[in-house]
Design an enzyme around this catalytic site. Structure first.
Site, PDB file in Angstrom:
ATOM      1  N   SER A 223       0.859  -1.182   0.000  1.00 51.40           N
ATOM      2  CA  SER A 223       0.000   0.000   0.000  1.00 51.40           C
ATOM      3  C   SER A 223       0.893   1.229   0.000  1.00 51.40           C
ATOM      4  CB  SER A 223      -0.912  -0.012   1.228  1.00 51.40           C
ATOM      5  OG  SER A 223      -1.754   1.117   1.246  1.00 51.40           O
TER       6      SER A 223
ATOM      7  N   ASN B 267      -8.001   5.175   2.079  1.00 48.72           N
ATOM      8  CA  ASN B 267      -9.070   4.186   1.902  1.00 48.72           C
ATOM      9  C   ASN B 267      -8.517   2.770   1.982  1.00 48.72           C
ATOM     10  OD1 ASN B 267     -11.054   6.116   1.647  1.00 48.72           O
ATOM     11  ND2 ASN B 267     -11.013   6.136  -0.580  1.00 48.72           N
ATOM     12  N   GLU B 268      -7.368   2.546   1.326  1.00 50.01           N
ATOM     13  CA  GLU B 268      -6.713   1.231   1.386  1.00 50.01           C
ATOM     14  C   GLU B 268      -6.369   0.868   2.825  1.00 50.01           C
ATOM     15  OE1 GLU B 268      -4.361   1.301  -2.917  1.00 50.01           O
ATOM     16  OE2 GLU B 268      -3.238   1.235  -1.046  1.00 50.01           O
ATOM     17  N   MET B 269      -5.799   1.826   3.528  1.00 47.21           N
ATOM     18  CA  MET B 269      -5.414   1.589   4.923  1.00 47.21           C
ATOM     19  C   MET B 269      -6.626   1.208   5.758  1.00 47.21           C
ATOM     20  SD  MET B 269      -3.853   4.278   7.712  1.00 47.21           S
ATOM     21  CE  MET B 269      -2.267   4.485   6.961  1.00 47.21           C
TER      22      MET B 269
END
Length: 329
Positions: A6, A78-80
């Site tokens: 990420s 958002n990924e986190m």
């Protein structure tokens, strides 16, 4: 288990070097997910949001490549959040210019008390590789591992030297801008003169910035800028890949409950940016036709570190194009 990196696209140089290190110590390339490299990224024809959602739901081992740019990216955050919700195994790796005392890190989804390490710390890298052996097939050849780590350190060393230099130059430019802004001028000509003087000490400004200042940007251009910032994508599909990009834009519009102004005018918007010399072809088909465009460095930097004027315009255009009724998901 897959290994998902990420990261912010602005730190793709660190990410690519990290991928080479991981492959060099024995991790299969098929197990690595790294969206800034086509060989490890999102397959053609896939919707970026759905694909990433699926991969994260499979509980990969997540490497968070944390940087100031990461916390400025909506896509990264958002990924986190998605990975944190499903409680994936993870490791935090910091770029050399990352401040562990930053507000965003101390108050984010990741626990700042967890042990992470700076990417240029050789001993910590060796310990990290050792820890990966519980989840991945890593070579037992310690000599090879040491060689790969030293090679990795030498590859990334110029990256943070350049970052330090750019940061210093940016500080000098800011000082000039403040100095100019403090010059006493007649009220009638003050705003125009200051603006022109500031641009003159910042010769790397793009046509997008000058059009922004002069209120000449179309809504579609501003919406595309917002799409790029939110998704952290600085390469967009064109030609036969245009339909895939439009599909991604429609998904983004749905998420933000926006009308389809951008998706309906994508081709014309890209052509306008090209006429303003803000784009360049970055990939061709086997027949020599463009299939991907990227943005010139000046434009990238203006989106990665948006000015107050741009942020204000983006807020206005988003509110203007909100749908009348909410969508049900």
């Amino acid at each position: 288990m897959n290994l998902f990196i990420s990261h912010s696209s602005r730190n793709a140089n660190y990410g690519n070097a990290l991928v080479e290190l991981l492959i060099g110590i024995g991790i299969s390339a098929d197990d690595i997910i790294f969206s800034s490299n086509d060989a490890f990224g999102i397959p053609i024809g896939q919707n970026i949001f759905n694909w990433l959602r699926t991969k994260i739901s499979e509980k990969p081992y997540v490497l968070y490549l944390l940087s100031p740019e990461y916390y400025k990216s909506v896509a990264c955050l958002n990924e986190m959040g998605a990975a944190w919700i499903i409680e994936s195994s993870h490791t935090m790796i910091f770029t050399p210019n990352f401040d562990l005392r930053s507000y965003d890190f101390q108050n984010g989804a990741l626990d700042p008390r967890e042990i992470g390490f700076y990417i240029n710390n050789e001993n910590k890298l060796l310990a990290f590789i050792e820890s990966l052996k519980t989840s991945f097939s890593i070579t037992n050849n310690s000599v090879l591992i040491n060689q790969k780590v030293k090679q990795f350190i030498s590859v990334i060393k110029p990256f943070f030297q350049i970052e330090t230099s750019l940061s210093k130059n940016a500080s000098e430019v800011n000082e000039k801008q403040v100095s100019i802004a403090n010059i006493e001028m007649q009220p009638i000509i003050k705003k125009e003169t200051i603006t022109n003087r500031i641009i003159s000490v910042s010769p790397n400004r793009s046509r997008f910035y000058s059009d922004l200042i002069n209120d000449k940007l179309k809504d579609e251009e501003l919406l595309l800028a917002k799409y790029i910032i939110d998704t952290d994508k600085f390469k967009l599909g064109t030609g036969w890949q245009e339909s895939n990009e439009i599909s991604n834009i429609k998904a983004w519009e749905d998420v933000h409950e926006l009308s389809n102004v951008l998706s309906n005018s994508y081709n014309g918007t890209i052509r306008r940016l090209d006429m303003k010399k803000l784009t360049e072809v970055s990939a061709f088909t086997s027949f020599g036709n463009p299939k991907e465009i990227s943005f010139v460095d000046e434009f990238k930097h203006e989106l990665l570190d948006p000015s107050d004027e741009l942020n204000e315009k983006l807020k206005e255009v988003i509110e203007k194009h909100k749908r009348n009724e909410s969508l049900d998901f």
